[in-house]
Scaffold this active site. Structure first.
Site, PDB file in Angstrom:
ATOM      1  CG  HIS A 111      -6.232   0.294   9.343  1.00 50.62           C
ATOM      2  ND1 HIS A 111      -6.711  -0.825   9.783  1.00 50.62           N
ATOM      3  CD2 HIS A 111      -5.018   0.364   9.948  1.00 50.62           C
ATOM      4  CE1 HIS A 111      -6.347  -1.248  10.547  1.00 50.62           C
ATOM      5  NE2 HIS A 111      -5.074  -0.861  10.870  1.00 50.62           N
ATOM      6  CD  GLU A 148      -6.313   0.806  13.666  1.00 52.91           C
ATOM      7  OE1 GLU A 148      -5.394   1.512  14.010  1.00 52.91           O
ATOM      8  OE2 GLU A 148      -6.464  -0.358  14.242  1.00 52.91           O
ATOM      9  CG  HIS A 205      -3.721   6.671  -1.135  1.00 50.60           C
ATOM     10  ND1 HIS A 205      -5.119   7.342  -1.166  1.00 50.60           N
ATOM     11  CD2 HIS A 205      -4.088   5.288  -1.488  1.00 50.60           C
ATOM     12  CE1 HIS A 205      -6.014   6.644  -1.261  1.00 50.60           C
ATOM     13  NE2 HIS A 205      -5.643   5.368  -1.975  1.00 50.60           N
ATOM     14  CG  HIS A 264      -0.519   1.611  11.070  1.00 47.42           C
ATOM     15  ND1 HIS A 264      -0.831   1.769  12.553  1.00 47.42           N
ATOM     16  CD2 HIS A 264      -1.551   0.727  10.627  1.00 47.42           C
ATOM     17  CE1 HIS A 264      -1.941   1.000  12.872  1.00 47.42           C
ATOM     18  NE2 HIS A 264      -2.329   0.460  11.982  1.00 47.42           N
ATOM     19  CB  CYS A 285      -0.980  -4.451  14.256  1.00 48.89           C
ATOM     20  SG  CYS A 285      -2.846  -4.290  13.860  1.00 48.89           S
TER      21      CYS A 285
END
Length: 140
Positions: free
Chosen positions: A41, A129, A80, A14, A33
């Site tokens: 993650h 996470e 995935h 992400h 991030c």
């Protein structure tokens, strides 16, 4: 009231990025991030349901059914995958752990009631996470 929990793991990519802000502001707020090529993650999720043991089965919910619901309704959609691009229930949403866990709740809660024939309901989600960073949600 009896509480049952099931732990699952999945890997997803992400990016945290607000299109209304400049690249510099995004990097200041989200750090690594906000990387333009995303990052990943290894998530760990604990799903806890609650209910009273059924008088005939002695179960709040069959663990096999709980596992199936989590696998079919969540893992198949996020494992995935890129949370920003591939996951329909996150479309248009920020993919922070806080937003992600609430979206997971919306997906799983009705399916758990259905699979348990109304005997169990989702009580709590705990989403890691990283090994040391997690969010919890009770549907409130």
């Amino acid at each position: 009231m009896v509480y049952l929990s099931k732990d699952v793991s999945f890997c997803s990519a992400h990016k945290l990025y607000n299109d209304k802000w400049s690249k510099e502001v995004n990097e200041e707020i989200f750090g690594k991030c906000a990387h333009e090529n995303y990052h990943g993650h290894n998530y760990d999720l604990t799903v806890t349901v609650k209910g009273e043991p059924h008088p005939e089965t002695g179960m709040v919910m069959n663990f096999r059914d709980l596992k199936r619901v989590i696998k079919d309704e969540l893992i198949a959609k996020v494992d995935h995958k890129n949370l920003n691009i591939d996951v329909d229930f996150l479309e248009g949403k920020m993919t922070t752990a806080e937003v992600f866990i609430k979206a997971i709740w919306e997906v799983l809660a009705p399916k758990i009631v259905e699979a348990s024939e109304g005997n169990a309901q989702l009580h709590k989600l705990k989403l890691y996470e990283t090994r040391t960073s997690f969010a919890e949600y009770y549907g409130e």
